[in-house]
Write an enzyme that holds these catalytic residues in place. Structure first.
Site, PDB file in Angstrom:
ATOM      1  CB  SER A 178     -61.448 -24.234  42.708  1.00 55.15           C
ATOM      2  OG  SER A 178     -62.434 -24.622  41.759  1.00 55.15           O
ATOM      3  CE1 TYR A 233     -62.970 -28.448  44.007  1.00 60.50           C
ATOM      4  CE2 TYR A 233     -61.351 -29.560  45.387  1.00 60.50           C
ATOM      5  CZ  TYR A 233     -61.661 -28.692  44.349  1.00 60.50           C
ATOM      6  OH  TYR A 233     -60.653 -28.067  43.654  1.00 60.50           O
ATOM      7  CE  LYS A 266     -59.097 -26.846  46.405  1.00 59.21           C
ATOM      8  NZ  LYS A 266     -57.666 -27.056  46.629  1.00 59.21           N
TER       9      LYS A 266
HETATM   10  P1  NAD Z   1     -54.175 -33.941  41.260  1.00 66.77           P
HETATM   11  O1  NAD Z   1     -55.031 -34.871  42.025  1.00 66.77           O
HETATM   12  O2  NAD Z   1     -53.601 -34.347  39.982  1.00 66.77           O
HETATM   13  O3  NAD Z   1     -52.945 -33.452  42.174  1.00 66.77           O
HETATM   14  C1  NAD Z   1     -53.065 -33.359  43.577  1.00 66.77           C
HETATM   15  C2  NAD Z   1     -51.853 -34.058  44.157  1.00 66.77           C
HETATM   16  O4  NAD Z   1     -51.882 -33.944  45.571  1.00 66.77           O
HETATM   17  C3  NAD Z   1     -51.816 -35.562  43.817  1.00 66.77           C
HETATM   18  O5  NAD Z   1     -50.552 -35.888  43.301  1.00 66.77           O
HETATM   19  C4  NAD Z   1     -52.053 -36.239  45.162  1.00 66.77           C
HETATM   20  O6  NAD Z   1     -51.345 -37.468  45.265  1.00 66.77           O
HETATM   21  C5  NAD Z   1     -51.524 -35.189  46.135  1.00 66.77           C
HETATM   22  N1  NAD Z   1     -52.133 -35.233  47.476  1.00 66.77           N
HETATM   23  C6  NAD Z   1     -53.445 -35.232  47.788  1.00 66.77           C
HETATM   24  N2  NAD Z   1     -53.598 -35.277  49.129  1.00 66.77           N
HETATM   25  C7  NAD Z   1     -52.339 -35.300  49.675  1.00 66.77           C
HETATM   26  C8  NAD Z   1     -51.835 -35.360  50.986  1.00 66.77           C
HETATM   27  N3  NAD Z   1     -52.655 -35.435  52.051  1.00 66.77           N
HETATM   28  N4  NAD Z   1     -50.493 -35.366  51.176  1.00 66.77           N
HETATM   29  C9  NAD Z   1     -49.648 -35.317  50.102  1.00 66.77           C
HETATM   30  N5  NAD Z   1     -50.062 -35.273  48.815  1.00 66.77           N
HETATM   31  C10 NAD Z   1     -51.405 -35.266  48.621  1.00 66.77           C
HETATM   32  O7  NAD Z   1     -55.027 -32.599  41.102  1.00 66.77           O
HETATM   33  P2  NAD Z   1     -54.739 -31.311  40.193  1.00 66.77           P
HETATM   34  O8  NAD Z   1     -55.749 -31.305  39.109  1.00 66.77           O
HETATM   35  O9  NAD Z   1     -53.290 -31.217  39.882  1.00 66.77           O
HETATM   36  O10 NAD Z   1     -55.146 -30.136  41.209  1.00 66.77           O
HETATM   37  C11 NAD Z   1     -54.159 -29.568  42.047  1.00 66.77           C
HETATM   38  C12 NAD Z   1     -54.865 -28.587  42.958  1.00 66.77           C
HETATM   39  O11 NAD Z   1     -55.617 -27.649  42.168  1.00 66.77           O
HETATM   40  C13 NAD Z   1     -55.871 -29.226  43.907  1.00 66.77           C
HETATM   41  O12 NAD Z   1     -55.809 -28.546  45.150  1.00 66.77           O
HETATM   42  C14 NAD Z   1     -57.222 -28.967  43.239  1.00 66.77           C
HETATM   43  O13 NAD Z   1     -58.270 -28.879  44.187  1.00 66.77           O
HETATM   44  C15 NAD Z   1     -56.978 -27.631  42.593  1.00 66.77           C
HETATM   45  N6  NAD Z   1     -57.828 -27.372  41.426  1.00 66.77           N
HETATM   46  C16 NAD Z   1     -57.844 -28.252  40.382  1.00 66.77           C
HETATM   47  C17 NAD Z   1     -58.672 -27.976  39.274  1.00 66.77           C
HETATM   48  C18 NAD Z   1     -58.736 -28.940  38.113  1.00 66.77           C
HETATM   49  O14 NAD Z   1     -59.694 -28.833  37.317  1.00 66.77           O
HETATM   50  N7  NAD Z   1     -57.797 -29.847  37.971  1.00 66.77           N
HETATM   51  C19 NAD Z   1     -59.444 -26.821  39.235  1.00 66.77           C
HETATM   52  C20 NAD Z   1     -59.387 -25.945  40.329  1.00 66.77           C
HETATM   53  C21 NAD Z   1     -58.567 -26.232  41.427  1.00 66.77           C
HETATM   54  C1  WQD Z   2     -67.230 -29.134  31.997  1.00 69.21           C
HETATM   55  C2  WQD Z   2     -68.469 -29.129  31.142  1.00 69.21           C
HETATM   56  C3  WQD Z   2     -70.275 -30.453  31.981  1.00 69.21           C
HETATM   57  C4  WQD Z   2     -68.227 -34.313  31.540  1.00 69.21           C
HETATM   58  C5  WQD Z   2     -65.013 -29.307  37.583  1.00 69.21           C
HETATM   59  C6  WQD Z   2     -65.147 -29.153  39.060  1.00 69.21           C
HETATM   60  C7  WQD Z   2     -64.413 -27.913  39.513  1.00 69.21           C
HETATM   61  C8  WQD Z   2     -62.988 -27.928  39.004  1.00 69.21           C
HETATM   62  C9  WQD Z   2     -62.927 -28.134  37.511  1.00 69.21           C
HETATM   63  C10 WQD Z   2     -61.598 -28.637  40.831  1.00 69.21           C
HETATM   64  C11 WQD Z   2     -69.785 -29.027  31.919  1.00 69.21           C
HETATM   65  C12 WQD Z   2     -69.764 -31.024  30.674  1.00 69.21           C
HETATM   66  C13 WQD Z   2     -68.531 -32.964  31.549  1.00 69.21           C
HETATM   67  C14 WQD Z   2     -68.901 -35.176  30.643  1.00 69.21           C
HETATM   68  C15 WQD Z   2     -70.128 -33.298  29.801  1.00 69.21           C
HETATM   69  N1  WQD Z   2     -62.223 -28.933  39.671  1.00 69.21           N
HETATM   70  N2  WQD Z   2     -69.468 -32.478  30.696  1.00 69.21           N
HETATM   71  N3  WQD Z   2     -69.841 -34.634  29.807  1.00 69.21           N
HETATM   72  O1  WQD Z   2     -67.818 -29.177  36.143  1.00 69.21           O
HETATM   73  O2  WQD Z   2     -66.811 -27.080  35.104  1.00 69.21           O
HETATM   74  O3  WQD Z   2     -65.611 -28.213  36.954  1.00 69.21           O
HETATM   75  O4  WQD Z   2     -63.651 -29.348  37.219  1.00 69.21           O
HETATM   76  O5  WQD Z   2     -61.543 -27.593  41.387  1.00 69.21           O
HETATM   77  O6  WQD Z   2     -64.423 -27.888  40.917  1.00 69.21           O
HETATM   78  O7  WQD Z   2     -66.516 -28.966  39.354  1.00 69.21           O
HETATM   79  O8  WQD Z   2     -65.729 -29.301  34.704  1.00 69.21           O
HETATM   80  O9  WQD Z   2     -64.995 -30.901  33.023  1.00 69.21           O
HETATM   81  O10 WQD Z   2     -66.607 -31.697  34.808  1.00 69.21           O
HETATM   82  O11 WQD Z   2     -67.415 -30.146  33.005  1.00 69.21           O
HETATM   83  O12 WQD Z   2     -70.993 -32.832  29.027  1.00 69.21           O
HETATM   84  O13 WQD Z   2     -68.667 -36.426  30.592  1.00 69.21           O
HETATM   85  O14 WQD Z   2     -68.548 -30.360  30.419  1.00 69.21           O
HETATM   86  O15 WQD Z   2     -71.686 -30.520  32.078  1.00 69.21           O
HETATM   87  O16 WQD Z   2     -70.683 -28.235  31.176  1.00 69.21           O
HETATM   88  P1  WQD Z   2     -66.620 -28.424  35.712  1.00 69.21           P
HETATM   89  P2  WQD Z   2     -66.154 -30.615  33.900  1.00 69.21           P
END
Ligand code: NAD
Ligand code: WQD
Length: 336
Positions: free
Chosen positions: A123, A147, A151
């Site tokens: 991430s 979190y 990573k």
């Molecule tokens: P999500 O929560 O939708 O998907 C994660 C999945 O993993 C879920 O289905 C959950 O049930 C499963 N899971 C969690 N712990 C588990 C375990 N111990 N055993 C088996 N399954 C398990 O999240 P997402 O948004 O699809 O994100 C997927 C990956 O990408 C995550 O590692 C997250 O940290 C990373 N990521 C997400 C974002 C984002 O904004 N969505 C941004 C950067 C990184």
């Molecule tokens: C985006 C923008 C907020 C909600 C997060 C995690 C990051 C990654 C992606 C896992 C910011 C603004 C948000 C609201 C708002 N996840 N905002 N009102 O914070 O960039 O990243 O998700 O890896 O780890 O930190 O994404 O969507 O929360 O915020 O104004 O109700 O929207 O301040 O500027 P962020 P976000």
């Protein structure tokens, strides 16, 4: 055969669709801790075929070993993790146990079976507060919450595994802000409870589930004072995993490329783009900044383009149109 952990989740489900479309065989493991079995059925509807799915936990080493052997897995795409920043601050041990111990169990099982290819969900949060923009992979690493630290730690673990095993390949994809949904509207982001993230909150206001969006601050040093992020279509992100798997199967060593568009969009710009795409007004008010937030963050995605041959193709209007279609068709996500 590709093992996809966390494949019932938001990004995993979209990636399974693209892996199958690219001709890969897939087996999926998920414990449904943050997803719904319905998403597995939706993946099957989109691909037109049964999905090899096992309900289970990445911390179950015996199950992992059995899966890796029985399915003759060539590579793993590892999504399974907990991802809520705020919750990680309240419950750090839960996050370290699930995200790090789980990954260690997976890597140990892979070592026992001789599987040496992993694409890992990292991430942009690993960069902490940006010292310069756009963010390149050379930017210092240093997360500011458990979190993000989970990573960072997994990236260090994978780097050490690659040093110890010259045959290992680890691609750590540093995602920026994935939003949107598959064009069918059958799969999408289905947060439980009140969305932490901006885009699902917007779509829930549009569909009438939430009354009003709070915009966290309009006094940032940005184009209009609201927070700027690099939003990337989840399907572009999924296609980046197909490229990463293809690369991992032909190379060894560690790579940690950014997956972003290279373009920043403010909160107000996203609101206006969504209003154009949906025809719905998004009620919103300016609220105080969110603790721990950063003002602006966007990627330099040139490494992924150069090394993986991947570049985001879809723009903010497609992200909004596709995200709106999913939300309209599924006002309660995957719940009946
Ligand atoms: P999500 O929560 O939708 O998907 C994660 C999945 O993993 C879920 O289905 C959950 O049930 C499963 N899971 C969690 N712990 C588990 C375990 N111990 N055993 C088996 N399954 C398990 O999240 P997402 O948004 O699809 O994100 C997927 C990956 O990408 C995550 O590692 C997250 O940290 C990373 N990521 C997400 C974002 C984002 O904004 N969505 C941004 C950067 C990184
Ligand atoms: C985006 C923008 C907020 C909600 C997060 C995690 C990051 C990654 C992606 C896992 C910011 C603004 C948000 C609201 C708002 N996840 N905002 N009102 O914070 O960039 O990243 O998700 O890896 O780890 O930190 O994404 O969507 O929360 O915020 O104004 O109700 O929207 O301040 O500027 P962020 P976000």
């Amino acid at each position: 055969m590709i093992l996809v952990t966390g494949g019932a989740g938001y990004i995993g489900s979209h990636t399974i669709v693209e892996l199958i479309a690219a001709g890969h065989e897939v087996v999926c493991l998920d414990n449904f801790s943050n997803s719904n079995p319905e998403s597995v059925r939706r993946i099957e509807r989109i691909t037109g075929r049964k999905l090899n799915f096992v309900e289970g936990d990445i911390r179950d080493g015996a199950l992992l070993e059995r899966l890796l052997r029985e399915h003759a897995v060539d590579a793993v795409v590892h999504f399974a993790a907990l991802k809520a920043v705020g919750e990680s601050v309240e419950k750090p041990l839960l996050y370290y146990e699930n995200n790090i111990t789980g990954t260690l169990a997976l890597l140990s099982a892979m070592q026992r079976v001789g599987v040496s290819r992993m694409v890992f969900s990292s991430s942009a949060t690993v960069y902490g507060t940006p010292q310069a923009l756009p963010l390149t992979e050379a930017h210092p690493i240093g997360a500011v919450n458990p979190y993000g630290q989970s990573k960072v730690m997994v990236e260090y673990i994978l780097a050490d595994v690659c040093k110890a095993d010259p045959n290992f390949s680890a691609i750590c994809l540093r995602y920026f802000n994935p939003i949107g949904a598959h064009e069918s509207g059958l799969i999408g982001e289905a947060p439980t409870g009140i969305p932490n993230n901006l885009f699902p909150f917007i779509t829930q206001v549009a569909v009438g589930k939430r009354a009003e969006l709070a915009v966290f601050g309009n006094d940032w040093d940005t184009v209009d004072g609201t927070g700027v992020r690099d939003y990337i279509h989840v399907v572009d992100l999924a296609r980046g995993h197909v490229k990463a798997i293809d690369y991992a199967l032909k190379h060894t060593g560690m790579l940690a490329p950014n997956l972003g568009t290279g373009r920043g969009t403010s909160v107000l710009e996203l609101i206006h783009a969504f209003e154009r795409a949906s025809g719905r007004k998004i009620a919103h008010r300016i609220a105080p900044r969110r603790p721990g937030d950063i003002g602006a963050c966007w990627a330099d995605p040139s490494m992924a383009e150069r090394v993986l041959g991947w570049k985001a193709q879809l723009g903010i209007d497609a992200m909004c149109a596709d995200g709106w279609r999913w939300q309209q068709m599924n006002p309660n996500g995957y719940e009946a």
